[in-house]
Design a protein around this motif. Sequence first.
Motif, PDB file in Angstrom:
ATOM      1  N   LEU A 193      56.714  29.441  51.651  1.00 45.27           N
ATOM      2  CA  LEU A 193      56.099  30.253  52.687  1.00 45.27           C
ATOM      3  C   LEU A 193      54.598  30.317  52.467  1.00 45.27           C
ATOM      4  O   LEU A 193      54.131  30.309  51.335  1.00 45.27           O
ATOM      5  CB  LEU A 193      56.678  31.677  52.656  1.00 45.27           C
ATOM      6  N   PRO A 194      53.814  30.378  53.542  1.00 44.31           N
ATOM      7  CA  PRO A 194      52.365  30.493  53.356  1.00 44.31           C
ATOM      8  C   PRO A 194      52.009  31.854  52.749  1.00 44.31           C
ATOM      9  O   PRO A 194      52.621  32.871  53.065  1.00 44.31           O
ATOM     10  CB  PRO A 194      51.811  30.362  54.773  1.00 44.31           C
ATOM     11  N   ALA A 195      51.014  31.840  51.873  1.00 46.12           N
ATOM     12  CA  ALA A 195      50.569  33.083  51.238  1.00 46.12           C
ATOM     13  C   ALA A 195      49.052  33.077  51.160  1.00 46.12           C
ATOM     14  O   ALA A 195      48.432  32.039  50.988  1.00 46.12           O
ATOM     15  CB  ALA A 195      51.161  33.197  49.840  1.00 46.12           C
ATOM     16  N   GLY A 196      48.447  34.232  51.302  1.00 49.06           N
ATOM     17  CA  GLY A 196      46.995  34.333  51.204  1.00 49.06           C
ATOM     18  C   GLY A 196      46.526  34.451  49.769  1.00 49.06           C
ATOM     19  O   GLY A 196      45.460  33.989  49.402  1.00 49.06           O
ATOM     20  N   TYR A 247      48.612  37.974  30.637  1.00 49.72           N
ATOM     21  CA  TYR A 247      47.317  37.501  31.118  1.00 49.72           C
ATOM     22  C   TYR A 247      47.496  37.082  32.569  1.00 49.72           C
ATOM     23  O   TYR A 247      48.142  36.082  32.857  1.00 49.72           O
ATOM     24  CB  TYR A 247      46.822  36.326  30.276  1.00 49.72           C
ATOM     25  N   ALA A 248      46.944  37.864  33.489  1.00 50.17           N
ATOM     26  CA  ALA A 248      47.162  37.645  34.922  1.00 50.17           C
ATOM     27  C   ALA A 248      45.989  36.928  35.573  1.00 50.17           C
ATOM     28  O   ALA A 248      44.831  37.132  35.199  1.00 50.17           O
ATOM     29  CB  ALA A 248      47.375  38.990  35.615  1.00 50.17           C
ATOM     30  N   THR A 249      46.311  36.110  36.563  1.00 51.80           N
ATOM     31  CA  THR A 249      45.316  35.430  37.381  1.00 51.80           C
ATOM     32  C   THR A 249      45.699  35.615  38.839  1.00 51.80           C
ATOM     33  O   THR A 249      46.836  35.327  39.222  1.00 51.80           O
ATOM     34  CB  THR A 249      45.252  33.926  37.063  1.00 51.80           C
ATOM     35  N   LEU A 250      44.765  36.089  39.625  1.00 54.34           N
ATOM     36  CA  LEU A 250      44.961  36.266  41.059  1.00 54.34           C
ATOM     37  C   LEU A 250      44.118  35.210  41.754  1.00 54.34           C
ATOM     38  O   LEU A 250      42.901  35.135  41.534  1.00 54.34           O
ATOM     39  CB  LEU A 250      44.530  37.675  41.473  1.00 54.34           C
ATOM     40  N   MET A 251      44.776  34.358  42.564  1.00 57.99           N
ATOM     41  CA  MET A 251      44.091  33.231  43.193  1.00 57.99           C
ATOM     42  C   MET A 251      44.258  33.240  44.698  1.00 57.99           C
ATOM     43  O   MET A 251      45.285  33.696  45.208  1.00 57.99           O
ATOM     44  CB  MET A 251      44.649  31.916  42.650  1.00 57.99           C
ATOM     45  N   GLN A 252      43.264  32.713  45.377  1.00 54.56           N
ATOM     46  CA  GLN A 252      43.363  32.490  46.812  1.00 54.56           C
ATOM     47  C   GLN A 252      44.215  31.244  47.021  1.00 54.56           C
ATOM     48  O   GLN A 252      43.982  30.209  46.389  1.00 54.56           O
ATOM     49  CB  GLN A 252      41.973  32.276  47.410  1.00 54.56           C
ATOM     50  N   SER A 253      45.206  31.347  47.866  1.00 55.89           N
ATOM     51  CA  SER A 253      46.075  30.205  48.128  1.00 55.89           C
ATOM     52  C   SER A 253      45.308  29.109  48.866  1.00 55.89           C
ATOM     53  O   SER A 253      44.428  29.385  49.663  1.00 55.89           O
ATOM     54  CB  SER A 253      47.276  30.633  48.980  1.00 55.89           C
ATOM     55  N   GLY A 268      42.800  27.324  48.696  1.00 58.37           N
ATOM     56  CA  GLY A 268      41.458  27.031  48.215  1.00 58.37           C
ATOM     57  C   GLY A 268      41.344  27.002  46.710  1.00 58.37           C
ATOM     58  O   GLY A 268      40.345  26.572  46.170  1.00 58.37           O
ATOM     59  N   ASN A 269      42.383  27.434  46.030  1.00 53.82           N
ATOM     60  CA  ASN A 269      42.405  27.466  44.564  1.00 53.82           C
ATOM     61  C   ASN A 269      41.220  28.213  43.965  1.00 53.82           C
ATOM     62  O   ASN A 269      40.725  27.874  42.911  1.00 53.82           O
ATOM     63  CB  ASN A 269      42.495  26.057  43.982  1.00 53.82           C
ATOM     64  N   ARG A 270      40.756  29.230  44.654  1.00 56.32           N
ATOM     65  CA  ARG A 270      39.652  30.050  44.156  1.00 56.32           C
ATOM     66  C   ARG A 270      40.234  31.221  43.379  1.00 56.32           C
ATOM     67  O   ARG A 270      41.101  31.944  43.856  1.00 56.32           O
ATOM     68  CB  ARG A 270      38.806  30.568  45.315  1.00 56.32           C
ATOM     69  N   ILE A 271      39.759  31.408  42.152  1.00 57.74           N
ATOM     70  CA  ILE A 271      40.202  32.535  41.345  1.00 57.74           C
ATOM     71  C   ILE A 271      39.489  33.788  41.821  1.00 57.74           C
ATOM     72  O   ILE A 271      38.262  33.835  41.874  1.00 57.74           O
ATOM     73  CB  ILE A 271      39.938  32.286  39.847  1.00 57.74           C
ATOM     74  N   LEU A 272      40.270  34.800  42.193  1.00 59.98           N
ATOM     75  CA  LEU A 272      39.718  36.065  42.652  1.00 59.98           C
ATOM     76  C   LEU A 272      39.477  37.023  41.496  1.00 59.98           C
ATOM     77  O   LEU A 272      38.500  37.766  41.498  1.00 59.98           O
ATOM     78  CB  LEU A 272      40.665  36.724  43.659  1.00 59.98           C
ATOM     79  N   ALA A 273      40.392  37.025  40.521  1.00 56.48           N
ATOM     80  CA  ALA A 273      40.263  37.945  39.395  1.00 56.48           C
ATOM     81  C   ALA A 273      41.197  37.512  38.276  1.00 56.48           C
ATOM     82  O   ALA A 273      42.217  36.875  38.512  1.00 56.48           O
ATOM     83  CB  ALA A 273      40.603  39.369  39.828  1.00 56.48           C
ATOM     84  N   THR A 274      40.824  37.865  37.065  1.00 59.00           N
ATOM     85  CA  THR A 274      41.682  37.677  35.904  1.00 59.00           C
ATOM     86  C   THR A 274      41.659  38.963  35.090  1.00 59.00           C
ATOM     87  O   THR A 274      40.678  39.711  35.128  1.00 59.00           O
ATOM     88  CB  THR A 274      41.218  36.512  35.010  1.00 59.00           C
ATOM     89  N   ARG A 275      42.741  39.199  34.375  1.00 55.95           N
ATOM     90  CA  ARG A 275      42.790  40.397  33.539  1.00 55.95           C
ATOM     91  C   ARG A 275      43.898  40.260  32.508  1.00 55.95           C
ATOM     92  O   ARG A 275      44.938  39.661  32.770  1.00 55.95           O
ATOM     93  CB  ARG A 275      43.043  41.632  34.393  1.00 55.95           C
ATOM     94  N   SER A 276      43.667  40.849  31.363  1.00 55.44           N
ATOM     95  CA  SER A 276      44.667  40.929  30.323  1.00 55.44           C
ATOM     96  C   SER A 276      45.264  42.331  30.341  1.00 55.44           C
ATOM     97  O   SER A 276      44.527  43.323  30.320  1.00 55.44           O
ATOM     98  CB  SER A 276      44.028  40.643  28.958  1.00 55.44           C
ATOM     99  N   PHE A 277      46.579  42.414  30.392  1.00 55.15           N
ATOM    100  CA  PHE A 277      47.285  43.693  30.364  1.00 55.15           C
ATOM    101  C   PHE A 277      48.020  43.795  29.033  1.00 55.15           C
ATOM    102  O   PHE A 277      48.693  42.852  28.619  1.00 55.15           O
ATOM    103  CB  PHE A 277      48.317  43.777  31.501  1.00 55.15           C
ATOM    104  N   ASP A 278      47.905  44.926  28.366  1.00 47.74           N
ATOM    105  CA  ASP A 278      48.574  45.151  27.097  1.00 47.74           C
ATOM    106  C   ASP A 278      49.236  46.519  27.162  1.00 47.74           C
ATOM    107  O   ASP A 278      48.551  47.532  27.326  1.00 47.74           O
ATOM    108  CB  ASP A 278      47.569  45.093  25.956  1.00 47.74           C
ATOM    109  N   ILE A 282      40.590  39.161  50.111  1.00 43.06           N
ATOM    110  CA  ILE A 282      40.882  38.215  51.196  1.00 43.06           C
ATOM    111  C   ILE A 282      41.675  38.958  52.251  1.00 43.06           C
ATOM    112  O   ILE A 282      42.756  39.466  51.988  1.00 43.06           O
ATOM    113  CB  ILE A 282      41.709  37.031  50.696  1.00 43.06           C
ATOM    114  N   GLN A 283      41.134  39.052  53.407  1.00 44.05           N
ATOM    115  CA  GLN A 283      41.835  39.672  54.533  1.00 44.05           C
ATOM    116  C   GLN A 283      42.403  38.569  55.407  1.00 44.05           C
ATOM    117  O   GLN A 283      41.826  37.499  55.508  1.00 44.05           O
ATOM    118  CB  GLN A 283      40.862  40.534  55.358  1.00 44.05           C
ATOM    119  N   PRO A 284      43.539  38.778  56.037  1.00 45.93           N
ATOM    120  CA  PRO A 284      44.114  37.762  56.919  1.00 45.93           C
ATOM    121  C   PRO A 284      43.105  37.301  57.948  1.00 45.93           C
ATOM    122  O   PRO A 284      42.366  38.102  58.520  1.00 45.93           O
ATOM    123  CB  PRO A 284      45.285  38.474  57.583  1.00 45.93           C
TER     124      PRO A 284
END
Length: 105
Positions: A14-17, A43-49, A51-61, A100-102
């Motif tokens: 399915l398409p995702a933003g 270790y999380a990575t949030l990416m724009q579908s 375009g493969n642009r990384i929006l944010a990264t973060r380490s959760f502990d 990223i907004q629709p």
Amino acid sequence: DGRFGSVSSGNDNLPAGVELGGDLGALQVESRNGMPAVNIRFYATLMQSGGNRILATRSFDVSQPVEGKAVPEVMAAFGKAADRLAYKVIEWTLQHGHAIQPGTE
């Protein structure tokens, strides 16, 4: 709870933003001050579908003390730690996913 318009796995085609990925760095029981505690590190990575642009990264502990030493008590601590981690990841995803907004991709 309705804060995401939709959620799918990568297998749905399915398409995702926005896509959430990551690596599990730890999923273990450690001794802290002589007491067992569950530790989960993600270790999380949030990416724009697309375009493969990384929006944010973060380490959760997340650490959760184990109330006892029996297997059911350890499993309960893993459940509590996983719930706390999920809450933190969801809040973080909502905060950064709105970059990223629709229709603006």
